[in-house]
Design a protein around this motif. Structure first.
Motif: not given
Length: 725
Positions: A239-249, A252-265
């Motif tokens: 919960s703390v981690t999610i809260l700290c990364h809330f701006p990113s989350i 991503s929700y508003m603009h769509g996810s973008n795993t291509g920026s750092t895609f890991r295989k």
């Protein structure tokens, strides 16, 4: 006790200065000026200028630098830099202070936690110092700086041991009074906050070990309370981690996810996993030549040697690690602290099984989630467990023989000196402040100062060639992330570099950079860029072709850096002549067309593959079963468009699409190809999501193609009709 803390701080600082050969003037220079180190300099400068790592209005012009997709800094990093900013406004000095503080904080917290886990003060002192100076720390400080702040690992281990040892409610002990329980409650919450606000890798490893501790406690005690406690703590940390990364989350929700920026295989995990040999073998460039040569031979001949080569425990840590493996297979131990040894042994073994090549982490990457690829970083847990075990064993030996305190201290001092000689590489200072990098740093700084002296404040500079900001593939003779360097030295200018892969700015720059140079120059001019900055080493021909074309169309002679690798074209006279040569209406029309291309963009996101083309101008893009494209409307008005395309499926199936989760429409019915689909759509301001869905699963073609395909979009075109407020 205070004497131990103060002497530890002093000794840590002295050792840091000694091994890094630190001098005052070096505080104003970065440890390294290449590769990933550039990204960390960029992140700190962004934070110092904007008090956030997510937004930088001085980059990615004519857009704005938005870095929500890949947040470099944890909340803990931001907090530390915020306090450092009270003492300096120089971001390079701040980063160097941060690195020094990581050593001191690791010593202090490890000493406090180890002492609370039952080790004697003298042995705790050794654990804390050796743990602060493991080779992993030196390498992370240079190349992945924010990973060097691993002082939360002892805190996480303390919480994990509480789960293993506690058979009651985690936040309450019936044998303590209310005041003590309240103090413990506040302490545990603070510890949980520290862990949750730290680097995501360390949070991930902690949650895994908490789950493991809860499960084995159920079997130890035949009681589910410890597992419940583990889930409570995992929930709170997450919960703390999610809260700290809330701006990113939220972004991503508003603009769509973008795993291509750092895609890991998934297979990347194998490249970045642990190896038993690397834990046991000596450190790179060991002080003893025979050991140094043997390690070099291994690194040059063994496969899968990468970042994991720095996960060296040293002789003392290796003995502790091997002891933990031995203890795991021993049925009975006849001494009072056997529970501590068993717990450390089990935790160390599961860390190794998780982080090693072909281990549980690889399975996790292939089956569940592949973004946590560098699982060798669980080394920080293995190192701490190994040091705790070996020095707890020494405590027991000293107690058994009733050694006097001064003899203990003497023996521990010898062990610690031997430990430092073993784990600190020879001439380590030669790996930092490299002469060629310092020379390049000074060259770049002087060149940017010269450019800033020519231009008004807030002038915009267009950079060539184009590359998205996190692309780590070197451009010909130029290193990774080198195009960020001019921003690092700039205080008054704005730059075009800085777009995130997969977002609107990256899409626009990719298309724009393919246009004829004459059209690029006209667009750059009309957008108000005052100059063009060229990194010659990033071109296969040392930029001779692009230089000739620019000079042909503009007649401008460039300013050159002292090392002749950088060029700057002052475009102000050209901009003035271009504006004067165009009719006012023509100029306005051209600018309107340019702004439309910037303010209204189509991006393909999850589920879509790269565009393919044929010689007859036929274009198509394959998709998985569920996919999304987005129209980004950067204006404040509704935009009406005419959209037309064809759709072809890999096998007969029904396909639907909807816009912003509304207006669901079937566009293919049990056929393999549709007629041309035409529709008129209204795109509201912001992100307009177009979701495609098929009723049949994706298929992997039999021709060796590794993609999973469902359908493809053919010749998608759109025309903007008008804008409505």
């Amino acid at each position: 006790m205070l004497l131990y803390y103060l002497s530890g701080i002093l000794l840590t600082a002295i050792l840091y200065i000694f091994y890094f050969k630190l001098q005052f003037n070096l505080l104003f220079l970065p440890l390294r000026y290449n590769g990933d180190s550039i990204l960390y300099l960029f992140a700190v400068k962004t934070f110092f200028e904007n008090l956030t790592p997510y937004v930088n209005p001085n980059l990615s012009l004519p857009f704005s630098g938005l870095y929500y997709d890949y947040p470099f800094m944890s909340f803990l990093d931001m907090t530390l830099f915020f306090f450092i900013s009270f003492f300096t406004n120089n971001y390079i000095v701040a980063l160097n202070i941060y690195i020094v503080l990581t050593f001191i904080l690791i010593f202090l917290i490890t000493f406090y936690i180890s002492n609370n886990m039952g080790l004697k003060k003298e042995t705790t002192f050794c654990v804390a110092l050796l743990y602060a100076f493991v080779p992993y720390h030196f390498e992370r400080a240079i190349h992945h700086t924010f990973l060097a702040l691993y002082f939360i690992i002892p805190v996480a281990v303390f919480i994990i041991f509480k789960i293993l040892e506690n058979n009651t409610t985690f936040f309450y002990d019936s044998q303590k009074d209310k005041k003590d329980n309240f103090i413990d409650f506040v302490k545990y919450l603070f510890f949980i906050f520290l862990v949750g606000s730290s680097n995501q890798y360390y949070v991930f490893f902690t949650d895994f070990l908490l789950l493991f501790a809860g499960i084995i406690s159920v079997f130890d005690r035949k009681n589910i309370k410890s597992l419940v406690n583990a889930f409570i703590v995992i929930f709170l940390i997450s919960s703390v981690t999610i809260l700290c990364h809330f701006p990113s989350i939220s972004y991503s929700y508003m603009h769509g996810s973008n795993t291509g920026s750092t895609f890991r295989k998934p297979q990347d995990t194998e490249w970045h996993a642990l190896k038993l040999t690397q834990l046991i073998l000596p450190v790179n460039n060991h002080n003893i030549d025979a050991l140094k040569n043997f390690k070099n031979f291994y690194n040059n001949t063994a496969p899968l040697v990468y970042e994991n080569q720095h996960t060296t425990l040293g002789i003392i840590g290796s003995i502790g690690f091997l002891m933990s493996l031995f203890i795991f297979f021993v049925k009975d131990l006849n001494f009072s602290t056997k529970d501590f040894f068993y717990n450390v042994s089990r935790l160390n073994l599961i860390c190794f099984l998780f982080g090693s090549i072909g281990g549980f982490a690889s399975l996790f990457s292939y089956v569940i989630y592949s973004q946590f690829r560098a699982v060798n970083r669980i080394f920080v847990f293995i190192a701490l467990f190994s040091f705790l075990l070996i020095f707890k064993a020494l405590d027991n030996v000293f107690n058994k023989f009733s050694l006097k305190n001064y003899i203990r201290i003497f023996l521990l001092t010898l062990i610690m000196i031997a430990g430092f000689y073993d784990i600190i590489p020879k001439d380590y200072h030669k790996q930092i402040y490299l002469n060629n990098e310092i020379e390049e740093f000074n060259n770049d700084r002087e060149f940017i100062i010269k450019i800033e002296s020519l231009l008004p404040e807030n002038s915009k500079i267009y950079q060539m060639p184009y590359k998205n900001i996190y692309d780590d593939v070197p451009f010909y003779n130029e290193g990774s992330f080198a195009l960020i360097k001019p921003y690092l030295h700039s205080n008054k200018l704005k730059w075009s570099h800085g777009a995130i892969k997969g977002r609107d700015a990256d899409h626009w720059f990719n298309e724009f950079s393919q246009k004829p140079i004459k059209e690029q120059l006209e667009t750059i001019s009309l957008l108000g860029f005052s100059g063009i900055y060229i990194d010659k080493k990033a071109y296969i021909d040392n930029a001779s072709s692009i230089q000739n074309e620019i000079e042909k169309f503009t007649g401008i002679n460039p300013l050159s850096s002292a090392n002749k690798n950088l060029l700057f074209y002052d475009m102000r006279d050209y901009n003035k002549k271009l504006t004067e040569s165009l009719e006012k209406s023509e100029c306005e029309n051209k600018l309107e067309t340019i702004n439309k291309s910037i303010n209204f963009l189509l991006l393909y996101q999850k589920g879509f593959y790269a565009e393919e083309k044929a010689e007859n101008n036929r274009k198509w893009r394959w998709s998985e079963n569920d996919s999304r494209a987005v129209f980004i409307n950067r204006t404040e008005k509704n935009i009406t468009i005419n959209l037309d395309f064809q759709i072809q499926s890999i096998s007969p199936r029904n396909i639907w699409f909807n816009i912003n989760k509304k207006h669901k429409k079937q566009i293919l019915s049990m056929d393999k190809q549709s007629d041309i689909i035409k529709m008129t759509l209204i795109m509201r301001p912001g992100v307009n999501k177009i979701d495609f869905h098929s009723n049949m699963p994706s298929i992997q073609p039999a021709n060796g193609d590794t993609r999973f395909l469902s359908f493809c979009i053919i010749n998608l075109n759109y025309d903007i009709l008008h804008e409505k407020p």
